[in-house]
Write a protein that holds these residues in place. Structure first.
Motif, PDB file in Angstrom:
ATOM      1  N   PRO A 198     -18.642  -4.883   9.363  1.00 36.56           N
ATOM      2  CA  PRO A 198     -18.920  -3.750  10.263  1.00 36.56           C
ATOM      3  C   PRO A 198     -19.952  -2.790   9.660  1.00 36.56           C
ATOM      4  CG  PRO A 198     -16.830  -3.453   9.132  1.00 36.56           C
ATOM      5  CD  PRO A 198     -17.297  -4.817   8.760  1.00 36.56           C
ATOM      6  N   TYR A 199     -20.641  -2.059  10.550  1.00 37.63           N
ATOM      7  CA  TYR A 199     -21.724  -1.186  10.142  1.00 37.63           C
ATOM      8  C   TYR A 199     -21.284   0.271  10.096  1.00 37.63           C
ATOM      9  CZ  TYR A 199     -24.612  -5.254  11.114  1.00 37.63           C
ATOM     10  OH  TYR A 199     -25.152  -6.510  11.110  1.00 37.63           O
ATOM     11  N   ALA A 200     -21.870   0.996   9.153  1.00 38.43           N
ATOM     12  CA  ALA A 200     -21.675   2.436   9.121  1.00 38.43           C
ATOM     13  C   ALA A 200     -22.331   3.058  10.346  1.00 38.43           C
ATOM     14  CB  ALA A 200     -22.273   3.011   7.840  1.00 38.43           C
ATOM     15  N   ALA A 201     -21.927   4.270  10.657  1.00 36.31           N
ATOM     16  CA  ALA A 201     -22.440   4.940  11.849  1.00 36.31           C
ATOM     17  C   ALA A 201     -23.968   5.022  11.804  1.00 36.31           C
ATOM     18  CB  ALA A 201     -21.848   6.355  11.939  1.00 36.31           C
ATOM     19  N   GLY A 202     -24.601   4.632  12.900  1.00 33.63           N
ATOM     20  CA  GLY A 202     -26.051   4.693  13.012  1.00 33.63           C
ATOM     21  C   GLY A 202     -26.778   3.474  12.484  1.00 33.63           C
ATOM     22  N   LEU A 203     -26.045   2.519  11.921  1.00 32.94           N
ATOM     23  CA  LEU A 203     -26.669   1.326  11.367  1.00 32.94           C
ATOM     24  C   LEU A 203     -26.395   0.113  12.257  1.00 32.94           C
ATOM     25  CD1 LEU A 203     -26.702   3.245   8.881  1.00 32.94           C
ATOM     26  CD2 LEU A 203     -26.219   1.241   7.465  1.00 32.94           C
ATOM     27  N   ASP A 204     -27.337  -0.820  12.268  1.00 34.96           N
ATOM     28  CA  ASP A 204     -27.113  -2.124  12.872  1.00 34.96           C
ATOM     29  C   ASP A 204     -27.966  -3.134  12.101  1.00 34.96           C
ATOM     30  OD1 ASP A 204     -29.734  -1.812  13.747  1.00 34.96           O
ATOM     31  OD2 ASP A 204     -29.187  -1.473  15.839  1.00 34.96           O
ATOM     32  N   GLU A 205     -27.958  -4.393  12.545  1.00 36.80           N
ATOM     33  CA  GLU A 205     -28.658  -5.427  11.771  1.00 36.80           C
ATOM     34  C   GLU A 205     -30.161  -5.175  11.692  1.00 36.80           C
ATOM     35  OE1 GLU A 205     -28.495  -7.021  16.005  1.00 36.80           O
ATOM     36  OE2 GLU A 205     -27.265  -5.806  14.643  1.00 36.80           O
ATOM     37  N   ARG A 206     -30.756  -4.654  12.757  1.00 41.54           N
ATOM     38  CA  ARG A 206     -32.197  -4.413  12.740  1.00 41.54           C
ATOM     39  C   ARG A 206     -32.553  -3.248  11.818  1.00 41.54           C
ATOM     40  NH1 ARG A 206     -34.728  -7.478  16.461  1.00 41.54           N
ATOM     41  NH2 ARG A 206     -33.433  -8.445  18.068  1.00 41.54           N
ATOM     42  N   TRP A 207     -31.691  -2.262  11.774  1.00 39.05           N
ATOM     43  CA  TRP A 207     -31.937  -1.133  10.865  1.00 39.05           C
ATOM     44  C   TRP A 207     -31.916  -1.613   9.420  1.00 39.05           C
ATOM     45  CZ3 TRP A 207     -29.994   1.262   6.675  1.00 39.05           C
ATOM     46  CH2 TRP A 207     -30.463   2.554   6.381  1.00 39.05           C
ATOM     47  N   VAL A 208     -30.949  -2.457   9.080  1.00 35.84           N
ATOM     48  CA  VAL A 208     -30.848  -2.976   7.715  1.00 35.84           C
ATOM     49  C   VAL A 208     -32.106  -3.760   7.354  1.00 35.84           C
ATOM     50  CG1 VAL A 208     -29.588  -4.564   6.204  1.00 35.84           C
ATOM     51  CG2 VAL A 208     -28.327  -3.042   7.745  1.00 35.84           C
ATOM     52  N   ALA A 209     -32.557  -4.629   8.240  1.00 34.02           N
ATOM     53  CA  ALA A 209     -33.759  -5.425   7.973  1.00 34.02           C
ATOM     54  C   ALA A 209     -34.973  -4.533   7.805  1.00 34.02           C
ATOM     55  CB  ALA A 209     -33.978  -6.421   9.109  1.00 34.02           C
ATOM     56  N   GLN A 210     -35.099  -3.515   8.659  1.00 30.90           N
ATOM     57  CA  GLN A 210     -36.245  -2.609   8.577  1.00 30.90           C
ATOM     58  C   GLN A 210     -36.198  -1.795   7.289  1.00 30.90           C
ATOM     59  OE1 GLN A 210     -36.557   0.056  11.906  1.00 30.90           O
ATOM     60  NE2 GLN A 210     -38.618   0.725  11.359  1.00 30.90           N
ATOM     61  N   ALA A 211     -35.000  -1.353   6.884  1.00 34.05           N
ATOM     62  CA  ALA A 211     -34.880  -0.563   5.669  1.00 34.05           C
ATOM     63  C   ALA A 211     -35.260  -1.368   4.434  1.00 34.05           C
ATOM     64  CB  ALA A 211     -33.446  -0.042   5.525  1.00 34.05           C
ATOM     65  N   LEU A 212     -34.991  -2.671   4.465  1.00 38.16           N
ATOM     66  CA  LEU A 212     -35.315  -3.529   3.330  1.00 38.16           C
ATOM     67  C   LEU A 212     -36.729  -4.099   3.412  1.00 38.16           C
ATOM     68  CD1 LEU A 212     -31.940  -5.473   3.012  1.00 38.16           C
ATOM     69  CD2 LEU A 212     -32.823  -3.750   1.441  1.00 38.16           C
ATOM     70  N   GLY A 213     -37.358  -3.978   4.583  1.00 38.02           N
ATOM     71  CA  GLY A 213     -38.688  -4.538   4.756  1.00 38.02           C
ATOM     72  C   GLY A 213     -38.706  -6.053   4.691  1.00 38.02           C
ATOM     73  N   LEU A 214     -37.622  -6.673   5.185  1.00 36.46           N
ATOM     74  CA  LEU A 214     -37.503  -8.130   5.143  1.00 36.46           C
ATOM     75  C   LEU A 214     -37.302  -8.681   6.546  1.00 36.46           C
ATOM     76  CD1 LEU A 214     -35.095  -8.601   2.094  1.00 36.46           C
ATOM     77  CD2 LEU A 214     -37.567  -8.982   2.127  1.00 36.46           C
ATOM     78  N   PRO A 215     -37.739  -9.927   6.799  1.00 38.15           N
ATOM     79  CA  PRO A 215     -37.457 -10.544   8.094  1.00 38.15           C
ATOM     80  C   PRO A 215     -35.962 -10.764   8.274  1.00 38.15           C
ATOM     81  CG  PRO A 215     -38.848 -11.975   6.715  1.00 38.15           C
ATOM     82  CD  PRO A 215     -38.535 -10.762   5.921  1.00 38.15           C
ATOM     83  N   LEU A 216     -35.527 -10.663   9.511  1.00 38.72           N
ATOM     84  CA  LEU A 216     -34.116 -10.830   9.847  1.00 38.72           C
ATOM     85  C   LEU A 216     -33.831 -12.299  10.122  1.00 38.72           C
ATOM     86  CD1 LEU A 216     -31.374  -9.486  10.511  1.00 38.72           C
ATOM     87  CD2 LEU A 216     -32.212  -9.208  12.869  1.00 38.72           C
ATOM     88  N   ALA A 217     -32.949 -12.895   9.312  1.00 39.21           N
ATOM     89  CA  ALA A 217     -32.585 -14.310   9.501  1.00 39.21           C
ATOM     90  C   ALA A 217     -31.445 -14.472  10.482  1.00 39.21           C
ATOM     91  CB  ALA A 217     -32.203 -14.935   8.163  1.00 39.21           C
ATOM     92  N   GLY A 218     -30.803 -13.377  10.857  1.00 42.02           N
ATOM     93  CA  GLY A 218     -29.667 -13.437  11.757  1.00 42.02           C
ATOM     94  C   GLY A 218     -28.531 -12.603  11.193  1.00 42.02           C
ATOM     95  N   GLU A 219     -27.624 -12.207  12.053  1.00 41.15           N
ATOM     96  CA  GLU A 219     -26.488 -11.395  11.647  1.00 41.15           C
ATOM     97  C   GLU A 219     -25.303 -12.291  11.317  1.00 41.15           C
ATOM     98  OE1 GLU A 219     -23.827  -7.647  13.343  1.00 41.15           O
ATOM     99  OE2 GLU A 219     -24.878  -8.990  14.729  1.00 41.15           O
ATOM    100  N   LEU A 220     -24.740 -12.103  10.123  1.00 39.45           N
ATOM    101  CA  LEU A 220     -23.588 -12.897   9.722  1.00 39.45           C
ATOM    102  C   LEU A 220     -22.377 -12.443  10.529  1.00 39.45           C
ATOM    103  CD1 LEU A 220     -22.906 -15.108   7.633  1.00 39.45           C
ATOM    104  CD2 LEU A 220     -22.042 -13.279   6.151  1.00 39.45           C
ATOM    105  N   PRO A 221     -21.775 -13.349  11.292  1.00 32.63           N
ATOM    106  CA  PRO A 221     -20.690 -12.932  12.179  1.00 32.63           C
ATOM    107  C   PRO A 221     -19.385 -12.703  11.426  1.00 32.63           C
ATOM    108  CG  PRO A 221     -20.996 -15.296  12.325  1.00 32.63           C
ATOM    109  CD  PRO A 221     -22.089 -14.784  11.420  1.00 32.63           C
ATOM    110  N   LEU A 222     -18.563 -11.876  11.988  1.00 30.42           N
ATOM    111  CA  LEU A 222     -17.206 -11.710  11.466  1.00 30.42           C
ATOM    112  C   LEU A 222     -16.379 -12.922  11.876  1.00 30.42           C
ATOM    113  CD1 LEU A 222     -16.619  -7.938  12.374  1.00 30.42           C
ATOM    114  CD2 LEU A 222     -17.197  -8.899  10.132  1.00 30.42           C
ATOM    115  N   ASP A 223     -15.634 -13.461  10.934  1.00 31.08           N
ATOM    116  CA  ASP A 223     -14.800 -14.631  11.212  1.00 31.08           C
ATOM    117  C   ASP A 223     -13.377 -14.265  10.843  1.00 31.08           C
ATOM    118  OD1 ASP A 223     -13.635 -17.107  11.515  1.00 31.08           O
ATOM    119  OD2 ASP A 223     -15.324 -18.194  10.655  1.00 31.08           O
TER     120      ASP A 223
END
Length: 353
Positions: A281-306
């Motif tokens: 789960p993400y902290a408030a205001g964060l999502d997978e695209r925000w994480v990728a943008q903050a790291l300056g890396l391409p997004l390979a996909g979001e690891l799902p919760l299992d």
């Protein structure tokens, strides 16, 4: 092909080192097809003149021991040789080429490394799931544990007692490791080969051993998945240098992103293709695209919760063991993109969001 006794002794020694059994001739063989079908032809300087009328083919090498032999390039052109080799300078390279020919090397394995952005991010779980999913799809698969302090990736697969070699058995490997011999020596778990760490004393694996083992694994073809630590030392740098792409698993927390940025900076100095796999789960205001943008890396996909992962592992199932689970579906989709041929939706291993 030579009548030079000293050169023949050298070539027989190199063939033995490469695990190949040669046929020795003094001139092009009379039996039809032998010259054409041999994986490789080594022609001594003394035999070049006798090969002028032979059928042109790939894989012919002109070999000699005289560093200043006159007209060597002319003789090479006359017999259609691809390489001119002088011994002993070219011995190491020639051993590799002979071994490649003997093993019938084809397309090298797609090699994927998985790194955690911080401790406990789930990198080992993803590495296992990727390997299990690839093997279930019928791909030749090897899973390599690159983290000596990670507790052993074979434990996640339920195979810590499985028979086979572990990293300490390869600690003194300096030259070439035979691909077939490597594969046969490792434990087989869930349809894939696994190289993990022993349960005994910790052993330092030098960079040259890492290089030799990973090179052998790649020569087998299929896919290779490497579970890597967050630090980058000389041995890890050798592993990173052999990857086709890396996946950085990052939990959706500000501190995890900050830690992952340092890991990405170190790994990125060696690995050109590094992609981020955010995990909720993400902290408030964060999502997978925000994480990728903050790291300056391409997004390979979001690891799902299992949700059923822990229960499945308690029952002896490996990560990704259930083909219908969200983690297995994520891995299957990753392999479908990563193994797509060039031109089919972009370059092989194209990212996804």
């Amino acid at each position: 092909m030579t009548e030079d006794v000293e050169l023949l002794d050298d070539l027989l020694r190199l063939c033995a080192a490469a695990g190949a059994e040669p046929e020795v001739h003094h001139s092009p063989p009379e039996s039809r097809g032998t010259w054409e079908q041999a994986p490789m032809v080594l022609v001594g300087d003394d035999a070049a003149r006798r090969c002028r009328g032979a059928v042109r083919r790939r894989g012919v090498m002109l070999v000699g021991r005289d560093q200043d032999a006159p007209d060597v390039w002319r003789r090479a052109v006359e017999i259609g040789a691809e390489y001119v080799l002088r011994l002993p300078d070219a011995e190491g390279w020639l051993v590799d080429q002979i071994a490649n020919a003997a093993e019938g090397v084809g397309r090298p394995a797609l090699t994927v490394g998985v790194i955690g952005g911080r401790g406990g991010s789930g990198a080992s779980t993803l590495a296992c799931a990727l390997a299990v999913t690839a093997a279930r799809a019928g791909r030749r698969t090897m899973l390599i544990d690159g983290d000596p302090l990670g507790g052993g990736i074979d434990v996640l697969l339920g195979g810590e007692r499985a028979e086979g070699m572990r990293w300490p058995d390869f600690a003194h490997s300096k030259g070439r490791v035979g691909a077939g011999a490597l594969e046969e020596s490792l434990p087989t778990l869930h349809g894939l080969r696994v190289l993990s760490w022993g349960r005994d004393d910790w052993v330092v694996i030098p960079p040259q051993a890492i290089r030799a083992v990973l090179a052998a694994a790649r020569r087998l073809g299929g896919v290779v998945v490497v579970d890597l630590p967050r630090r980058v030392d000389e041995s890890v740098a050798e592993a990173l240098a052999q990857l086709d792409l890396g996946l950085l698993v990052v939990p959706g927390e500000l501190r995890a992103v900050a830690a992952a940025k340092r890991v990405a900076s170190m790994a990125g100095m060696i690995l050109d293709d590094l992609r981020v796999v955010p995990r909720g789960p993400y902290a408030a205001g964060l999502d997978e695209r925000w994480v990728a943008q903050a790291l300056g890396l391409p997004l390979a996909g979001e690891l799902p919760l299992d949700a059923g992962l822990l229960t499945a592992q308690d029952d002896g199932a490996p990560p990704g063991g259930s083909a219908r689970g969200p983690l297995a579906r994520f891995c299957a989709a990753f392999w479908e993109r990563a193994l797509a041929p060039e031109g089919a939706g972009g370059r092989a291993g194209g990212g996804a969001s």
